[in-house]
Structure formats: structure tokens, C-alpha cells
Design a protein around this motif. Sequence first.
Motif, PDB file in Angstrom:
ATOM      1  N   ASP A 114      -6.968  -5.871  -1.064  1.00 37.95           N
ATOM      2  CA  ASP A 114      -7.233  -5.195   0.203  1.00 37.95           C
ATOM      3  C   ASP A 114      -8.397  -4.213   0.011  1.00 37.95           C
ATOM      4  O   ASP A 114      -8.620  -3.713  -1.090  1.00 37.95           O
ATOM      5  CB  ASP A 114      -5.964  -4.433   0.604  1.00 37.95           C
ATOM      6  CG  ASP A 114      -6.001  -3.906   2.017  1.00 37.95           C
ATOM      7  OD1 ASP A 114      -5.311  -4.491   2.872  1.00 37.95           O
ATOM      8  OD2 ASP A 114      -6.680  -2.892   2.272  1.00 37.95           O
TER       9      ASP A 114
ATOM     10  N   HIS B 228      -6.648  -1.080  12.648  1.00 41.09           N
ATOM     11  CA  HIS B 228      -6.314  -2.495  12.803  1.00 41.09           C
ATOM     12  C   HIS B 228      -6.064  -2.929  14.241  1.00 41.09           C
ATOM     13  O   HIS B 228      -6.206  -4.115  14.570  1.00 41.09           O
ATOM     14  CB  HIS B 228      -5.097  -2.850  11.936  1.00 41.09           C
ATOM     15  CG  HIS B 228      -5.467  -3.044  10.500  1.00 41.09           C
ATOM     16  ND1 HIS B 228      -4.669  -2.637   9.462  1.00 41.09           N
ATOM     17  CD2 HIS B 228      -6.559  -3.592   9.937  1.00 41.09           C
ATOM     18  CE1 HIS B 228      -5.265  -2.940   8.318  1.00 41.09           C
ATOM     19  NE2 HIS B 228      -6.405  -3.516   8.574  1.00 41.09           N
TER      20      HIS B 228
ATOM     21  N   HIS C  34      -8.899  -6.009   8.863  1.00 31.74           N
ATOM     22  CA  HIS C  34      -8.984  -7.055   7.852  1.00 31.74           C
ATOM     23  C   HIS C  34      -8.853  -8.433   8.492  1.00 31.74           C
ATOM     24  O   HIS C  34      -7.750  -8.961   8.642  1.00 31.74           O
ATOM     25  CB  HIS C  34      -7.872  -6.878   6.826  1.00 31.74           C
ATOM     26  CG  HIS C  34      -7.819  -5.520   6.196  1.00 31.74           C
ATOM     27  ND1 HIS C  34      -8.946  -4.796   5.887  1.00 31.74           N
ATOM     28  CD2 HIS C  34      -6.773  -4.753   5.794  1.00 31.74           C
ATOM     29  CE1 HIS C  34      -8.593  -3.641   5.328  1.00 31.74           C
ATOM     30  NE2 HIS C  34      -7.285  -3.584   5.276  1.00 31.74           N
TER      31      HIS C  34
ATOM     32  N   HIS D   4      -8.366  -1.320   0.876  1.00 32.88           N
ATOM     33  CA  HIS D   4      -7.779  -0.013   0.587  1.00 32.88           C
ATOM     34  C   HIS D   4      -7.256   0.105  -0.840  1.00 32.88           C
ATOM     35  O   HIS D   4      -6.402   0.949  -1.130  1.00 32.88           O
ATOM     36  CB  HIS D   4      -6.677   0.293   1.599  1.00 32.88           C
ATOM     37  CG  HIS D   4      -7.235   0.481   2.977  1.00 32.88           C
ATOM     38  ND1 HIS D   4      -7.122  -0.476   3.949  1.00 32.88           N
ATOM     39  CD2 HIS D   4      -7.957   1.492   3.495  1.00 32.88           C
ATOM     40  CE1 HIS D   4      -7.754  -0.040   5.037  1.00 32.88           C
ATOM     41  NE2 HIS D   4      -8.259   1.144   4.790  1.00 32.88           N
TER      42      HIS D   4
ATOM     43  N   GLU E 119       0.883  -1.163   0.000  1.00 36.63           N
ATOM     44  CA  GLU E 119       0.000   0.000   0.000  1.00 36.63           C
ATOM     45  C   GLU E 119       0.922   1.215   0.000  1.00 36.63           C
ATOM     46  O   GLU E 119       1.692   1.407   0.935  1.00 36.63           O
ATOM     47  CB  GLU E 119      -0.866  -0.025   1.257  1.00 36.63           C
ATOM     48  CG  GLU E 119      -1.807   1.153   1.408  1.00 36.63           C
ATOM     49  CD  GLU E 119      -2.582   1.024   2.712  1.00 36.63           C
ATOM     50  OE1 GLU E 119      -3.726   0.570   2.680  1.00 36.63           O
ATOM     51  OE2 GLU E 119      -2.025   1.364   3.782  1.00 36.63           O
TER      52      GLU E 119
ATOM     53  N   HIS F  59      -2.305  -6.112  -3.134  1.00 32.47           N
ATOM     54  CA  HIS F  59      -2.945  -5.120  -2.271  1.00 32.47           C
ATOM     55  C   HIS F  59      -3.982  -4.304  -3.042  1.00 32.47           C
ATOM     56  O   HIS F  59      -5.139  -4.205  -2.652  1.00 32.47           O
ATOM     57  CB  HIS F  59      -1.914  -4.182  -1.634  1.00 32.47           C
ATOM     58  CG  HIS F  59      -2.572  -3.222  -0.693  1.00 32.47           C
ATOM     59  ND1 HIS F  59      -3.315  -2.152  -1.126  1.00 32.47           N
ATOM     60  CD2 HIS F  59      -2.639  -3.203   0.654  1.00 32.47           C
ATOM     61  CE1 HIS F  59      -3.815  -1.506  -0.091  1.00 32.47           C
ATOM     62  NE2 HIS F  59      -3.417  -2.128   1.011  1.00 32.47           N
TER      63      HIS F  59
HETATM   64 ZN   LIG Z   1      -6.049  -2.227   4.153  1.00 31.64          ZN
END
Ligand SMILES: [Zn+2]
Length: 500
Positions: free
Chosen positions: A138, A457, A162, A140, A11, A105
Motif C-alpha cells: 500500500d 478514498h 488506491h 501507506h 494498516e 499492506h
Molecule cells: Zn492506503
Amino acid sequence: MRLVIAQMKHETNTFSPVPTPLARFARAAAQPLEGAAVRDAFKGTGTAIGAFIDLADQAGAEAVYPVAGNAAPSAPVDSAAFEAMAGRIVDAVARGCDAVLLDLHGAMVTRAHDDGEGELLTRIRRIAPEVPIGVALDMHTNLFPAMGQLATVIAGYQTYPHVDMYETGARAARPIFSLLNKKTKPTMRFGHRPMLPHVMRQSSLDSPNREIQARAKAMERQGAGKEHARVLAASFFVGFPHADIPYAGSSAVVVTDGDAAKAQALCDELLGMAWDAREQFVYRVEPLEQSLARAKGMGAGSLRPVVLLDHYDNCASGGTMDTMAVLGGILDAGLEEAAAFAICDPQAVEQMKRAGVGARVTLPLGGKMDMPALGLKGRPREVTGNVRRICSGLYRNEGPMARGELADMGPAAVLDTGKVEIAVISRHVEPHDIAAFRALGIEPEKKRYLMLKSRVHWRAGLGPIARAVIECAGEGVCTSDYSTLKFRRVRRPIFPLDPA
Ligand SMILES: [Zn+2]
């Protein structure tokens, strides 16, 4: 049946000063894993690639593993690192396969490409235009059109934190196996809305993302078992806003069994829900002094810790993990029975190792990295304490997030000021697992305060032990104050940079 199974995850925070060489994609090694070592590392883990391995085994397929690399978020990926990993994957496909399963990702920017994943798929398609490609992403993801056009099936996480990585891998791979068995015809549609939700408002434990993800899951249940127009995967991506690239922001992808119109309609429905709730995705920042004053009033008599969230400097969003504003505020306020995870400062760890366990040291802690995108210089803070512990920094996640996966915080030490036990580490890991503390001999549930460099997270593994959370706006490149970030390349207008 021959499969190519690979992982290449990053990311990218284009405002981050943290470099991204190939070594950042490895754990306890200088290079990402390849070949049988990938299978050994991920078989049985709660990851998307773990699900690929299980499903390949169940199908009796032969699988090759050209690479598995997963780097903590940071600046755009070095070209050499991207070429090494993408090259291995493309070479494996070139040797011939029936399908490709990729654990990506979705928000990778490289020094040469705004859309790292799209570039990888473009290269695969050049040599294998028809091969089915299943991709786990992901939540994101910043979805560029190339991804939606070139993948056969895309499935994204439906939880933030996640905790459904494994299930997402299965959702991406199962339609590919059905396609190979000529039982389904995956038909995918995708779309965007011009919005950059604040990360602090993106959790699927809270509105509005809770309802959007619930709807995506309901779409996948709808029609299950029927012959026609089954929804094979429905994903809403909140997007990763700390990336100044054209397609940063929210998107959705829906895959049906052969029904393009239905896929488009459901995709539009998810995007419509997000757009209608856009004001709820805006985070309001509280000044740090106010947050710490509230914290001071909350410590007494607590059985469980109050989390002080240093959310501007989350290494899992590209933060340097060495800014001292929040920890400095905690030390100045005299908060007691506290633990902090973590300050990433390899020099300080070295200094503590040289001094040895039990030694009393005074050292300049943190603040080693400048943040030119914010116009900020790194500012270390002198801290005195006892070296409580030194360790290798390897530990295994207990879950629920990335359960069983090896984590590597590098050589690490605990600096105990008498009031605060400070974890000082050498490699970036976000505290989302209780094992991060236990590896350092700290029992977080017995503390009054836990300072965590995290945003959402931490709730996966540490949420259950927290009595309350106070969000502390410190310093760092994952600031929630968009006015301090210079966006030049993201498509405009986009909400909330441009009021709707
Ligand atoms: Zn993420």
C-alpha cells in the motif's frame, strides 16, 4: 513452477482503541480464507492478489494459497492472529517453492513486532534464503529496513485513492517471473526522508503527490524495452502517520534490472521531490463550527450532494467510526435531505432489528468506544427516527477501488430522522464505493448532503457525484492535529513535528 501466493494486510493505527483479532481479517466468516477458497474469492478482482493469480495462471504455474486476510485498520494486531497467518505462509514456503508473491499492506504493527511485514520476511528468509519474494504494498507503507533488505521486488500503489491495486500486483510479480526465466536481475534500493505527511494532503489527485507519482510512473516507462538498466518498479510511499513507531513516514523503493547505482539515484530523486514539497503536505484544520456554517449556506438548490467529510473518524485509518461530533453538528444545524455513512454501532443495529422495519425508536447512537490515546471518553447521542431498512451488510464493490471484492459491513440498518438517513453498521467499512449506500437502499446522488467517515478514498467511487466537499474536523483517532497525538517512539527529528 510452484508458487506461494498469500495476502496479509493491516494498516495499524497505534492510537486506535479498536482491537485486531484474527476474525477482523475475514469477510463474512470467522477466519481468513485459505486454500482454494482464496483463489475463488480473488480471481477476477481488482486486487494485487487477483493479479498474482492471473499471472500464475498465464505462466502455467502451480500455486498454493496458505492465507488471505485483510483487516480494516485498527490497533496493533493480536499476536495470535499474526502467528496464525504468518505461520501458514511460512509452513507453505517450508514445503518448497520457486517463488513467493505477497499482497501486504506495509504498515502492520503487532503486539510483539513494530514491523509485522519485516518479521514475516525474516521468518521466510530463515528457511528459504534464496527464494525470490515479490511484494505488493500500500502507498501507506511505513518501510522498515528489513523489508527493503529481504524482499526481492517491492512495488507500491501509485494512486491514492488506491485504484491501481491490480496493476501494483502485476508490477511486483512480473520481475519475479522474469527472474525465474533468467531474463532479469532485480536490483532494489530504498531510502527514507524524516517526514510525516498529513493524510488529508496525500491524495495522488492533488499536488504534490500527483507529480511525485507521475515521476515514479515515468521512471518505469523510461528504458522499457531496452536491454540494460530497465526500471522494473518505482514507488514512493507517503507513509501512515498514525503509528508511533520508529519508521513511520515517507520512503521510496526503486528496482532496476541489475543497476544498483541507478536504482539508488532514482530513489533519491523521488525522496528529494517529497522533501522539497514537505510544506505542501501540511494540512490546515478548519474549526468544525465554521465548516458546518459553510455547509448550511451551500445546500439550497443543489442537484448533487455536498460531501461533509468526517475525516477525524475514518475507519480505514483506525477510527472507531462511532464518534458523533460531526453527525451531531449536522442534526443540530437542521441540515435536510442528508445521508450519513456510517455509525458503527452493533448494539444500535440489534435494537433496531428488535423494533423492526417501520418502528419509531429513540436510542443512544454511537460513542460506545473510549479513545484513551486522546484522553477521550465515548459519547453516545440520543437520536429518534424510523427504522427504514435492515440488511445483512454484504455487498460487492463496483469500483474503481477494489472492484469486485466482497465487502462486509455486518448486520446493518437505516435510521431515518426525517432529515437525515443514518446508516448504522456492525463492521468497519469505509464508504469508497457507491454500492455501500445502495446495499442500504439509499441513493446518494439524490441527497443534498452526504456525511462520509472517510478521508481520501471516498473520491474513488463517490467523488464523481459530489458537487463540493467540506472537510469537518470532528473527533477521532485519525485527527489531522498532530499536537493531540503523543508521539514517543517515532524517530526524531521528523517534519512537521520538528520544524525543518
Ligand atoms: Zn492506503
